[in-house]
Design an enzyme around this catalytic site. Structure first.
Site, PDB file in Angstrom:
ATOM      1  N   PRO A  10       0.796  -1.226   0.000  1.00 34.82           N
ATOM      2  CA  PRO A  10       0.000   0.000   0.000  1.00 34.82           C
ATOM      3  C   PRO A  10       0.827   1.275   0.000  1.00 34.82           C
ATOM      4  CG  PRO A  10      -0.086  -1.091   2.135  1.00 34.82           C
ATOM      5  CD  PRO A  10       0.549  -2.048   1.182  1.00 34.82           C
ATOM      6  N   ASN A  11       0.323   2.215  -0.781  1.00 31.85           N
ATOM      7  CA  ASN A  11       0.856   3.584  -0.887  1.00 31.85           C
ATOM      8  C   ASN A  11       2.159   3.688  -1.665  1.00 31.85           C
ATOM      9  OD1 ASN A  11      -1.279   4.797   0.691  1.00 31.85           O
ATOM     10  ND2 ASN A  11      -0.379   3.715   2.431  1.00 31.85           N
ATOM     11  N   ARG A  18       5.201  11.034  -2.601  1.00 39.24           N
ATOM     12  CA  ARG A  18       4.877  10.729  -1.211  1.00 39.24           C
ATOM     13  C   ARG A  18       6.103  10.992  -0.336  1.00 39.24           C
ATOM     14  NH1 ARG A  18       4.647   4.603   1.233  1.00 39.24           N
ATOM     15  NH2 ARG A  18       3.962   5.215   3.314  1.00 39.24           N
ATOM     16  N   TYR A  23      11.182   9.017   1.170  1.00 39.50           N
ATOM     17  CA  TYR A  23      11.198   7.934   0.177  1.00 39.50           C
ATOM     18  C   TYR A  23      11.894   8.300  -1.133  1.00 39.50           C
ATOM     19  CZ  TYR A  23       7.799   5.943   3.394  1.00 39.50           C
ATOM     20  OH  TYR A  23       7.187   5.443   4.517  1.00 39.50           O
ATOM     21  N   ASN A  79       8.073  -5.426  -0.513  1.00 39.12           N
ATOM     22  CA  ASN A  79       7.919  -4.234   0.315  1.00 39.12           C
ATOM     23  C   ASN A  79       6.437  -4.140   0.637  1.00 39.12           C
ATOM     24  OD1 ASN A  79       7.759  -1.827   1.612  1.00 39.12           O
ATOM     25  ND2 ASN A  79       8.992  -0.675   0.136  1.00 39.12           N
ATOM     26  N   ALA A  82       3.018  -0.466   5.028  1.00 40.17           N
ATOM     27  CA  ALA A  82       2.526  -0.487   6.414  1.00 40.17           C
ATOM     28  C   ALA A  82       1.999  -1.860   6.839  1.00 40.17           C
ATOM     29  CB  ALA A  82       1.448   0.577   6.579  1.00 40.17           C
ATOM     30  N   GLU A 103      12.524  -9.252   2.414  1.00 39.31           N
ATOM     31  CA  GLU A 103      11.746  -8.082   2.840  1.00 39.31           C
ATOM     32  C   GLU A 103      12.589  -6.831   2.626  1.00 39.31           C
ATOM     33  OE1 GLU A 103      10.759  -8.313   7.008  1.00 39.31           O
ATOM     34  OE2 GLU A 103      10.212  -6.181   7.102  1.00 39.31           O
ATOM     35  N   HIS A 105      12.679  -2.364   2.687  1.00 39.63           N
ATOM     36  CA  HIS A 105      12.094  -1.056   3.009  1.00 39.63           C
ATOM     37  C   HIS A 105      13.023   0.026   2.500  1.00 39.63           C
ATOM     38  CE1 HIS A 105       9.088  -3.006   5.400  1.00 39.63           C
ATOM     39  NE2 HIS A 105      10.041  -3.742   5.936  1.00 39.63           N
ATOM     40  N   ARG A 112      12.842   5.383  12.583  1.00 38.19           N
ATOM     41  CA  ARG A 112      11.597   6.140  12.476  1.00 38.19           C
ATOM     42  C   ARG A 112      10.696   5.857  13.686  1.00 38.19           C
ATOM     43  NH1 ARG A 112       9.076   5.403   6.743  1.00 38.19           N
ATOM     44  NH2 ARG A 112       7.897   7.240   7.473  1.00 38.19           N
TER      45      ARG A 112
END
Ligand code: DQA
Length: 154
Positions: A10-11, A18, A23, A79, A82, A103, A105, A112
């Site tokens: 998502p996103n 964004r 990012y 990825n 969230a 995985e 990111h 963060r």
């Protein structure tokens, strides 16, 4: 065994506009091109998909597990956005489908908010690459090719 799947959650379709300070400025299309270029270098057919829907990602992981078992896929670069921090369904899909996942990111989630510092996926992933910007994708594709057959090490 010449294919790899890159799944974005998502996103991530908003990449480029964004939170660019977090990012970066590359769009999802740029990232997918980077993955395709890396695949060409590695002799790997790279297929990229993005979804904002948890269930769709679950189904793609199931499909990836079948393709991996059939010897067609070296694994998945995931990825999950969230959903990384919330989704037991995605974790169960990875372990249930017995699919090899790296995985990734883009941001350093450990630097963060606290809620980003737990991943439901890391315990069932073959490995995790975080915080190096979009270079996490080519690095993960390289890792998948270096790991050897998925039956030896997920
Ligand atoms: C992300 C980090 C997640 O915490 C966030 O929800 C994302 C992107 C990353 O690539 O840095 O959507 O997975």
């Amino acid at each position: 065994m010449t294919a790899a799947l890159v799944l974005n959650g998502p996103n991530l379709n908003l990449l480029g506009r964004r939170e660019p300070g977090v990012y970066g400025l590359m769009t999802l299309a740029d990232v997918e091109q980077l993955c395709a270029d890396t695949g060409a270098e590695l002799g790997l057919e790279v297929e990229c998909r993005q979804s904002n829907f948890e269930g769709e990602l679950v189904e793609w992981l199931h499909e990836a597990g079948e393709r991996q078992a059939a010897g067609e896929l070296v694994g998945v670069v995931l990825n999950a956005g969230a959903y990384t921090h919330t989704s037991i369904a995605l974790r169960d899909a990875v372990s249930g489908a017995d699919v090899r996942v790296v995985e990734v990111h883009i941001s350093n989630v450990h630097a963060r908010e606290e809620f980003r510092q737990h991943s439901h996926l890391s315990p069932v992933a073959a490995g995790v690459i975080v915080g190096l910007g979009v270079s996490v994708y080519p690095l993960a594709l390289r890792a998948l090719t270096l790991l050897g057959p998925p039956t030896v090490l997920r």
